[in-house]
Design an enzyme around this catalytic site. Structure first.
Site, PDB file in Angstrom:
ATOM      1  N   HIS A   1       8.207   8.603   3.360  1.00 52.05           N
ATOM      2  CA  HIS A   1       8.701   8.839   4.918  1.00 52.05           C
ATOM      3  C   HIS A   1       7.763   9.195   6.028  1.00 52.05           C
ATOM      4  CE1 HIS A   1      13.156   9.072   2.244  1.00 52.05           C
ATOM      5  NE2 HIS A   1      12.040   9.303   1.626  1.00 52.05           N
TER       6      HIS A   1
ATOM      7  N   ASP B   1      14.626  11.301  10.282  1.00 47.73           N
ATOM      8  CA  ASP B   1      15.053  11.001   8.648  1.00 47.73           C
ATOM      9  C   ASP B   1      16.175  11.063   8.383  1.00 47.73           C
ATOM     10  OD1 ASP B   1      12.620   9.744   6.403  1.00 47.73           O
ATOM     11  OD2 ASP B   1      14.724  10.538   6.201  1.00 47.73           O
TER      12      ASP B   1
ATOM     13  N   SER C   1       6.960   0.566   0.106  1.00 46.78           N
ATOM     14  CA  SER C   1       5.770  -0.403  -0.575  1.00 46.78           C
ATOM     15  C   SER C   1       6.553  -1.789  -0.540  1.00 46.78           C
ATOM     16  CB  SER C   1       5.664   0.193  -2.233  1.00 46.78           C
ATOM     17  OG  SER C   1       4.814   1.189  -2.026  1.00 46.78           O
TER      18      SER C   1
HETATM   19  N1  UDP Z   1       0.528   4.476  -0.385  1.00 45.12           N
HETATM   20  C1  UDP Z   1      -0.397   3.827   0.055  1.00 45.12           C
HETATM   21  N2  UDP Z   1      -1.483   4.035  -1.007  1.00 45.12           N
HETATM   22  C2  UDP Z   1      -1.402   4.295  -2.300  1.00 45.12           C
HETATM   23  C3  UDP Z   1      -0.511   4.680  -2.163  1.00 45.12           C
HETATM   24  C4  UDP Z   1       0.525   4.686  -1.800  1.00 45.12           C
HETATM   25  O1  UDP Z   1      -1.408   4.202   1.374  1.00 45.12           O
HETATM   26  O2  UDP Z   1      -2.419   4.799  -3.010  1.00 45.12           O
HETATM   27  C5  UDP Z   1       1.171   4.642   0.618  1.00 45.12           C
HETATM   28  C6  UDP Z   1       2.339   3.331   0.662  1.00 45.12           C
HETATM   29  O3  UDP Z   1       1.944   2.017   1.696  1.00 45.12           O
HETATM   30  C7  UDP Z   1       4.094   3.424   0.962  1.00 45.12           C
HETATM   31  C8  UDP Z   1       3.563   4.755   0.509  1.00 45.12           C
HETATM   32  O4  UDP Z   1       2.276   6.032   0.522  1.00 45.12           O
HETATM   33  O5  UDP Z   1       3.275   3.299   2.845  1.00 45.12           O
HETATM   34  C9  UDP Z   1       4.851   5.172  -0.828  1.00 45.12           C
HETATM   35  O6  UDP Z   1       6.336   4.999  -0.320  1.00 45.12           O
HETATM   36  P1  UDP Z   1       7.061   3.999  -1.150  1.00 45.12           P
HETATM   37  O7  UDP Z   1       8.200   4.374  -0.171  1.00 45.12           O
HETATM   38  O8  UDP Z   1       6.427   2.759  -1.377  1.00 45.12           O
HETATM   39  O9  UDP Z   1       6.826   4.808  -2.109  1.00 45.12           O
HETATM   40  P2  UDP Z   1       6.924   6.538  -2.638  1.00 45.12           P
HETATM   41  O10 UDP Z   1       5.995   7.009  -2.534  1.00 45.12           O
HETATM   42  O11 UDP Z   1       7.904   7.199  -1.306  1.00 45.12           O
HETATM   43  O12 UDP Z   1       7.608   6.568  -3.429  1.00 45.12           O
END
Ligand code: UDP
Length: 484
Positions: A19, A126, A385
């Site tokens: 977020h 948000d 993602s």
């Molecule tokens: N992300 C990152 N590096 C990592 C893992 C995740 O930069 O090793 C970032 C990814 O690019 C995305 C966010 O963390 O922008 C994860 O958001 P997502 O909505 O996919 O999943 P959530 O973490 O909310 O389950």
């Protein structure tokens, strides 16, 4: 110091990595359009970011892009720990309880003439941080919501209320989890394809009407109706039936995505471009060099985002599936990804995958996905993602974990045709089979072709002059700059 005459927007992020990333992209885009931005995090996250985002303190110094934090009542993260440990439930409860008042305090302080910043013209929060309504209603400031999940995810959350009214949720007993009940067809959600209950948010899999997560997402989606407008991180072509259906019952809706791509079109010579990313874990950049050595399209990228947890059994199934596939892979294992046994993969695993595996705890995901060596993404289908994968034209293997991820996976596989889903009860054989299919098989080629097509459509929407930029202009002129 001369005071800024720019229009002041306050961006309030929900305290989770995905977020925050999404809101930061939007904040940068708005900053590049000439707005004065105050980007607000909750205190717990703020402390975590200070530890791991080198640029965080530095770009707080930009005259018209500032960071602020509001109290959430949580104790600060342990100084020595490299893990983001606080339980999601505690974060949500603490946020709901403490942030309505602390956010009101912040806006009042910013609006005090002695603050030295322009008065707040509009709050952008948000969709799931609707506690901002307390302040914006009291102070008479417009409150635009930014929906950081897909329109399909938002619609799913919104219609949980109808599932309850129709007596489908909560479940009658735990047996419903395994007796076929979750295969009940749902074909009446406006704009949505026909789905099974198991394709909808995992939060409906409860026997408790008062379950925290279910009520949090459902109430969040409905609170958005009280906003001045709603921004979606999506684009018309991707979700047009859902966007149309939303438009008929919500305040004005603007699809301005994919935000991760829009922010890439900010001119390099603008001050906005000096604003870096915000990470709650330390980024390991060595994986980029490792990727440089690999052939084009040969590496599978494996990452389950910032919140997913695996049991050690699931982690082993994924691990052995990867090992047995023979494929090269970059696997990000967060320090807190696996619950329980920390010594996860046996020595034998490293020997078998030597030379073709890179394991680390956090990486620059957008850059990784954009690397030519990446041929596929094994993902939990978080919306960030998913959009980042679409924007790089990378096909997916989907293993949705919770929240909106089930419905994202359904759309990825059945509507957009850019992924293949792994069964919830993951086995190493299925993982191996799907990896081979995606990386070498006929279905993989078709999925890749579609992924490239969707990337092109995303670029069309997000490039300057494209549909999403035009919607942004409409939002600025018709909502943000309007006299209220
Ligand atoms: N992300 C990152 N590096 C990592 C893992 C995740 O930069 O090793 C970032 C990814 O690019 C995305 C966010 O963390 O922008 C994860 O958001 P997502 O909505 O996919 O999943 P959530 O973490 O909310 O389950």
């Amino acid at each position: 110091m001369e005071h800024s005459t720019k229009t002041h927007l306050v961006c309030m992020a929900l305290p989770f990595q995905g977020h925050i990333n999404s809101m930061l992209h939007l904040a940068k885009v708005l900053h590049s359009k000439g707005f004065f931005i105050t980007f607000v995090n909750t205190e717990y996250v703020h402390q975590q970011l200070l530890k791991h985002s080198g640029s965080f303190s530095a770009h707080a110094g930009l005259p018209d892009f500032r960071f602020a934090s509001i109290s959430d009542g949580l104790s600060p993260p342990d100084d020595d720990s490299d893990e983001y440990r606080e339980d999601i439930r505690n974060i949500l409860l603490a946020t709901q309880e403490n942030c309505p008042a602390s956010f009101l305090g912040l806006i009042s302080a910013l609006n005090d003439p002695s603050s030295g910043v322009p008065p707040v013209k509009c709050v952008i929060s948000d969709s799931f941080a609707s506690f901002t309504l307390n302040a914006t209603t009291k102070l008479g400031i417009p409150n635009v919501f930014y929906c950081t999940v897909a329109v399909c995810g938002f619609t799913d959350f919104y219609y949980c209320k109808d599932l309850i009214e129709r007596g489908l949720v909560p479940l009658k007993s735990e047996d419903d989890l395994a007796n076929g009940y979750l295969d009940t067809i749902i074909d009446w959600i406006p704009g949505m394809i026909t789905v099974r209950m198991r394709d909808l948010t995992s939060f409906i899999r409860t026997t408790d009407r008062d379950e925290l997560f279910l009520n949090f997402v459902m109430d969040g989606a409905h609170a958005s109706s009280q906003g001045t407008a709603i921004i979606f991180n999506s684009f018309s072509e991707l979700e047009s039936p859902l966007l149309n259906a939303c438009s008929s019952k919500l305040p004005p809706v603007f699809d301005i995505g994919p935000m991760c791509l829009l922010s890439q079109y900010i001119p390099n010579d603008s001050s906005t471009s000096s604003i870096g990313g915000l990470n709650m874990w330390r980024e390991d950049l060595r994986c980029m060099e490792w990727l440089d050595e690999k052939e084009s399209g040969s590496v599978l990228y494996v990452n389950f985002g910032s919140l997913t947890n695996l049991t050690s059994k699931q982690a082993l199934e994924f691990g052995w599936g990867l090992a047995n596939s023979g494929c090269s892979f970059l696997w990000v294992i967060r320090p807190d990804l696996v619950v329980g046994d920390a010594a996860l993969l046996p020595q034998e695993f490293s020997e078998i995958t030597k030379g073709r595996s890179f394991i680390t705890s956090w990486c620059p995901q957008q850059r990784v996905l954009a690397h030519a060596a990446i041929g596929g993404f094994l993902t939990h289908c978080g919306w960030n993602s998913t959009t980042e994968s679409i924007c790089s034209g990378v096909p997916m293997i989907c293993w949705p974990f919770f929240a909106d991820q089930q419905i994202n996976s359904k759309y990825i596989c059945s509507v957009w045709g850019i992924g293949m889903e792994i069964d919830e009860d993951v086995t190493r054989e299925e993982v191996e089979g799907l990896i081979k299919e995606l990386m070498e098989g006929q279905k993989g080629k078709e999925t890749k072709r579609k992924a490239v097509e969707w990337k092109e459509k995303a670029v069309e929407a997000a490039k300057p002059g494209g549909g999403s930029w035009r919607n942004l202009e409409k939002l600025i002129e018709g909502i943000i700059m309007k006299d209220y």
